[in-house]
Design a protein around this motif. Structure first.
Motif, PDB file in Angstrom:
ATOM      1  N   ILE A  13       2.232  54.213  49.984  1.00 38.79           N
ATOM      2  CA  ILE A  13       2.811  53.803  48.700  1.00 38.79           C
ATOM      3  C   ILE A  13       3.973  52.873  48.963  1.00 38.79           C
ATOM      4  CG2 ILE A  13       3.873  54.617  46.577  1.00 38.79           C
ATOM      5  CD1 ILE A  13       2.503  57.329  47.342  1.00 38.79           C
ATOM      6  N   THR A  14       3.857  51.639  48.534  1.00 34.94           N
ATOM      7  CA  THR A  14       4.903  50.669  48.842  1.00 34.94           C
ATOM      8  C   THR A  14       5.575  50.096  47.617  1.00 34.94           C
ATOM      9  OG1 THR A  14       3.258  48.911  48.906  1.00 34.94           O
ATOM     10  CG2 THR A  14       3.783  50.013  50.994  1.00 34.94           C
ATOM     11  N   SER A  15       5.041  50.343  46.414  1.00 35.81           N
ATOM     12  CA  SER A  15       5.673  49.782  45.221  1.00 35.81           C
ATOM     13  C   SER A  15       5.257  50.582  44.005  1.00 35.81           C
ATOM     14  CB  SER A  15       5.261  48.327  45.047  1.00 35.81           C
ATOM     15  OG  SER A  15       3.927  48.255  44.590  1.00 35.81           O
ATOM     16  N   PRO A  16       6.026  50.488  42.897  1.00 31.29           N
ATOM     17  CA  PRO A  16       5.661  51.168  41.655  1.00 31.29           C
ATOM     18  C   PRO A  16       4.340  50.708  41.088  1.00 31.29           C
ATOM     19  CG  PRO A  16       7.961  50.463  41.616  1.00 31.29           C
ATOM     20  CD  PRO A  16       7.324  49.835  42.826  1.00 31.29           C
ATOM     21  N   ALA A  17       3.809  49.553  41.559  1.00 30.85           N
ATOM     22  CA  ALA A  17       2.521  49.086  41.042  1.00 30.85           C
ATOM     23  C   ALA A  17       1.431  50.101  41.307  1.00 30.85           C
ATOM     24  CB  ALA A  17       2.157  47.745  41.695  1.00 30.85           C
ATOM     25  N   TRP A  18       1.517  50.823  42.434  1.00 29.52           N
ATOM     26  CA  TRP A  18       0.521  51.849  42.731  1.00 29.52           C
ATOM     27  C   TRP A  18       0.501  52.914  41.649  1.00 29.52           C
ATOM     28  CZ3 TRP A  18       0.798  57.069  43.205  1.00 29.52           C
ATOM     29  CH2 TRP A  18      -0.322  57.697  43.732  1.00 29.52           C
ATOM     30  N   LEU A  32       2.866  66.507  37.641  1.00 27.00           N
ATOM     31  CA  LEU A  32       1.578  66.352  38.309  1.00 27.00           C
ATOM     32  C   LEU A  32       0.566  67.363  37.800  1.00 27.00           C
ATOM     33  CD1 LEU A  32      -0.169  65.050  40.535  1.00 27.00           C
ATOM     34  CD2 LEU A  32       0.827  66.671  42.144  1.00 27.00           C
ATOM     35  N   ASP A  33       1.016  68.582  37.519  1.00 29.72           N
ATOM     36  CA  ASP A  33       0.126  69.645  37.044  1.00 29.72           C
ATOM     37  C   ASP A  33      -0.031  69.650  35.525  1.00 29.72           C
ATOM     38  OD1 ASP A  33      -0.270  70.528  39.624  1.00 29.72           O
ATOM     39  OD2 ASP A  33       1.417  71.925  39.563  1.00 29.72           O
ATOM     40  N   ASP A  34       0.561  68.638  34.843  1.00 31.35           N
ATOM     41  CA  ASP A  34       0.449  68.495  33.383  1.00 31.35           C
ATOM     42  C   ASP A  34       1.001  69.724  32.666  1.00 31.35           C
ATOM     43  OD1 ASP A  34      -0.140  67.124  31.080  1.00 31.35           O
ATOM     44  OD2 ASP A  34      -2.228  67.772  30.993  1.00 31.35           O
ATOM     45  N   GLU A  35       2.156  70.199  33.124  1.00 30.87           N
ATOM     46  CA  GLU A  35       2.761  71.392  32.544  1.00 30.87           C
ATOM     47  C   GLU A  35       3.994  71.072  31.692  1.00 30.87           C
ATOM     48  OE1 GLU A  35       3.614  73.742  35.964  1.00 30.87           O
ATOM     49  OE2 GLU A  35       1.558  74.485  36.192  1.00 30.87           O
ATOM     50  N   VAL A  42       9.686  61.331  32.239  1.00 29.45           N
ATOM     51  CA  VAL A  42       9.389  61.180  33.665  1.00 29.45           C
ATOM     52  C   VAL A  42       8.592  59.899  33.906  1.00 29.45           C
ATOM     53  CG1 VAL A  42       8.101  62.147  35.607  1.00 29.45           C
ATOM     54  CG2 VAL A  42       9.508  63.643  34.193  1.00 29.45           C
ATOM     55  N   ALA A  43       7.584  59.655  33.069  1.00 27.65           N
ATOM     56  CA  ALA A  43       6.778  58.440  33.218  1.00 27.65           C
ATOM     57  C   ALA A  43       7.634  57.189  33.062  1.00 27.65           C
ATOM     58  CB  ALA A  43       5.645  58.445  32.196  1.00 27.65           C
ATOM     59  N   GLN A  44       8.543  57.192  32.099  1.00 26.97           N
ATOM     60  CA  GLN A  44       9.421  56.046  31.883  1.00 26.97           C
ATOM     61  C   GLN A  44      10.339  55.819  33.084  1.00 26.97           C
ATOM     62  OE1 GLN A  44       9.440  53.845  29.331  1.00 26.97           O
ATOM     63  NE2 GLN A  44      10.998  52.709  30.488  1.00 26.97           N
ATOM     64  N   HIS A  45      10.876  56.911  33.634  1.00 29.72           N
ATOM     65  CA  HIS A  45      11.772  56.783  34.786  1.00 29.72           C
ATOM     66  C   HIS A  45      11.040  56.179  35.974  1.00 29.72           C
ATOM     67  CE1 HIS A  45      14.985  57.797  37.627  1.00 29.72           C
ATOM     68  NE2 HIS A  45      14.022  58.229  38.422  1.00 29.72           N
ATOM     69  N   MET A  46       9.809  56.602  36.218  1.00 24.15           N
ATOM     70  CA  MET A  46       9.078  56.110  37.386  1.00 24.15           C
ATOM     71  C   MET A  46       8.665  54.656  37.253  1.00 24.15           C
ATOM     72  SD  MET A  46       6.839  59.206  39.002  1.00 24.15           S
ATOM     73  CE  MET A  46       6.017  59.757  37.507  1.00 24.15           C
ATOM     74  N   GLN A  47       8.638  54.135  36.028  1.00 15.18           N
ATOM     75  CA  GLN A  47       8.343  52.714  35.870  1.00 15.18           C
ATOM     76  C   GLN A  47       9.426  51.844  36.513  1.00 15.18           C
ATOM     77  OE1 GLN A  47       7.615  51.742  31.770  1.00 15.18           O
ATOM     78  NE2 GLN A  47       5.908  53.158  31.565  1.00 15.18           N
ATOM     79  N   ASP A  48      10.651  52.366  36.611  1.00 15.69           N
ATOM     80  CA  ASP A  48      11.777  51.591  37.121  1.00 15.69           C
ATOM     81  C   ASP A  48      12.327  52.100  38.448  1.00 15.69           C
ATOM     82  OD1 ASP A  48      11.757  50.032  34.718  1.00 15.69           O
ATOM     83  OD2 ASP A  48      12.801  51.667  33.702  1.00 15.69           O
ATOM     84  N   CYS A  49      11.751  53.165  38.987  1.00 19.75           N
ATOM     85  CA  CYS A  49      12.311  53.784  40.197  1.00 19.75           C
ATOM     86  C   CYS A  49      11.241  53.886  41.277  1.00 19.75           C
ATOM     87  CB  CYS A  49      12.882  55.163  39.870  1.00 19.75           C
ATOM     88  SG  CYS A  49      13.614  55.997  41.303  1.00 19.75           S
ATOM     89  N   ALA A  50      11.339  53.037  42.291  1.00 16.39           N
ATOM     90  CA  ALA A  50      10.355  53.042  43.373  1.00 16.39           C
ATOM     91  C   ALA A  50      10.424  54.325  44.190  1.00 16.39           C
ATOM     92  CB  ALA A  50      10.580  51.830  44.280  1.00 16.39           C
ATOM     93  N   ALA A  51      11.627  54.884  44.360  1.00 13.42           N
ATOM     94  CA  ALA A  51      11.781  56.090  45.181  1.00 13.42           C
ATOM     95  C   ALA A  51      11.070  57.278  44.554  1.00 13.42           C
ATOM     96  CB  ALA A  51      13.261  56.404  45.375  1.00 13.42           C
ATOM     97  N   CYS A  52      11.263  57.483  43.255  1.00 23.02           N
ATOM     98  CA  CYS A  52      10.607  58.608  42.583  1.00 23.02           C
ATOM     99  C   CYS A  52       9.099  58.388  42.480  1.00 23.02           C
ATOM    100  CB  CYS A  52      11.212  58.825  41.194  1.00 23.02           C
ATOM    101  SG  CYS A  52      12.871  59.542  41.246  1.00 23.02           S
ATOM    102  N   THR A  53       8.686  57.130  42.324  1.00 20.98           N
ATOM    103  CA  THR A  53       7.252  56.822  42.303  1.00 20.98           C
ATOM    104  C   THR A  53       6.613  57.149  43.641  1.00 20.98           C
ATOM    105  OG1 THR A  53       7.575  55.063  40.667  1.00 20.98           O
ATOM    106  CG2 THR A  53       5.546  55.000  41.943  1.00 20.98           C
ATOM    107  N   ALA A  54       7.299  56.800  44.734  1.00 29.24           N
ATOM    108  CA  ALA A  54       6.780  57.104  46.069  1.00 29.24           C
ATOM    109  C   ALA A  54       6.711  58.614  46.290  1.00 29.24           C
ATOM    110  CB  ALA A  54       7.662  56.450  47.129  1.00 29.24           C
ATOM    111  N   ARG A  55       7.735  59.326  45.836  1.00 23.42           N
ATOM    112  CA  ARG A  55       7.729  60.782  45.982  1.00 23.42           C
ATOM    113  C   ARG A  55       6.581  61.394  45.190  1.00 23.42           C
ATOM    114  NH1 ARG A  55      11.731  64.468  47.514  1.00 23.42           N
ATOM    115  NH2 ARG A  55      13.193  62.737  47.700  1.00 23.42           N
ATOM    116  N   TYR A  56       6.371  60.888  43.973  1.00 24.20           N
ATOM    117  CA  TYR A  56       5.244  61.370  43.158  1.00 24.20           C
ATOM    118  C   TYR A  56       3.912  61.086  43.855  1.00 24.20           C
ATOM    119  CZ  TYR A  56       1.926  61.763  39.330  1.00 24.20           C
ATOM    120  OH  TYR A  56       0.849  62.116  38.549  1.00 24.20           O
ATOM    121  N   GLY A  57       3.796  59.904  44.467  1.00 19.22           N
ATOM    122  CA  GLY A  57       2.573  59.573  45.192  1.00 19.22           C
ATOM    123  C   GLY A  57       2.323  60.515  46.356  1.00 19.22           C
ATOM    124  N   THR A  58       3.403  60.906  47.041  1.00 23.01           N
ATOM    125  CA  THR A  58       3.274  61.866  48.136  1.00 23.01           C
ATOM    126  C   THR A  58       2.740  63.195  47.625  1.00 23.01           C
ATOM    127  OG1 THR A  58       5.129  60.847  49.314  1.00 23.01           O
ATOM    128  CG2 THR A  58       4.528  63.091  49.944  1.00 23.01           C
TER     129      THR A  58
END
Length: 259
Positions: A101-106, A14-17, A26-42
């Motif tokens: 946040i309800t889906s990886p589409a967000w 998130l902080d581009d570090e 990380v970006a590739q993983h979140m394309q297929d993982c709704a849980a990690c995408t939701a956590r990132y959105g939080t």
């Protein structure tokens, strides 16, 4: 990359570090993982909430007077750092973000803006500045395009266009892997006297587009699409020099000159 690994890296992402490899993973993983995408959105919602101007509170006059008596008066700039929210507010903001946040589409809509959006420019500037840190600029060091171009083979799913522009006053000095908007990209490094020019490129899934120029924080960014590729050039050289570099690269690459 597994969920446990991703969660450890989400704040840094998130902080581009993160470096280019971990950022892309990380970006590739979140394309297929709704849980990690939701956590990132939080985390993203919380990050935005903590930056709200409404969180700032001016100190009471009595306290300011006591402070000024204890220390010499110092001029306070108009733009002050924002205080962090209380823990309860931060947690509430985080839970509210999770409910939204309800889906990886967000994630894709938030993280992958169009070519002209500010987010792309911000990422490119951040990557350029990060590359100028010690040992971050180049993965392959060479002035020979026939050395730099083959180095990318097997590391990307496309073959970047590498041109030697030394005769135009922009010598090639190397290249590296990087990430922009979650894409693995090729970054070519050129010099203009003492200035560094980063040229990012990756496949484009949209039609060709004329160049767009942006200036921010002392950097000039020029973006264009041609022949199925997206290009972004950035540097702190003067505007005319970067335009000359882009024109030289486009001509050498066989693309029509910029208007």
């Amino acid at each position: 990359m597994m969920c446990d690994d991703t969660r450890l890296l989400l704040h840094a992402y998130l902080d581009d570090e993160l470096d280019a490899a971990n950022s892309a993973a990380v970006a590739q993983h979140m394309q297929d993982c709704a849980a990690c995408t939701a956590r990132y959105g939080t985390y993203a919602t919380l990050h935005k909430a903590l930056a709200q101007p409404s969180l700032y509170r001016r100190a009471p006059d009595a306290l300011r007077q006591r402070w000024s008596q204890a220390r010499p008066v110092v001029a306070v700039p108009q733009s002050l750092p924002r205080r962090r929210a209380p823990l309860a507010f931060a947690m509430a903001a985080g839970f509210a973000g999770a409910l939204l946040i309800t889906s990886p589409a967000w994630f894709h809509a938030w993280r992958q803006p169009a070519l002209g959006d500010d987010q792309l420019v911000a990422e490119v500037i951040s990557g350029h500045v990060r590359s100028l840190q010690e040992q971050h600029l180049m993965d392959v060091v060479s002035t020979d395009q026939h050395t730099v171009k083959p180095w990318f083979e097997g590391k990307l799913d496309f073959s970047p266009r590498v041109k030697d522009l030394a005769s135009e006053g922009f010598p090639l000095i190397g290249g590296r892997l990087d990430a922009v908007e979650g894409h693995g990209v090729a970054a070519l490094i050129y010099k203009r006297r003492l200035h560094v020019i980063n040229l990012y490129q990756w496949p484009a899934d949209v039609a060709a587009a004329a160049q767009v120029q942006t200036q921010r924080h002392g950097y000039t960014v020029i973006r264009w699409r041609a022949d199925g590729m997206q290009f972004v050039a950035i540097s702190d050289v003067n505007e005319n020099d970067l335009k000359q570099f882009v024109l030289a690269f486009q001509n050498e690459a066989g693309a029509p000159p910029a208007r």
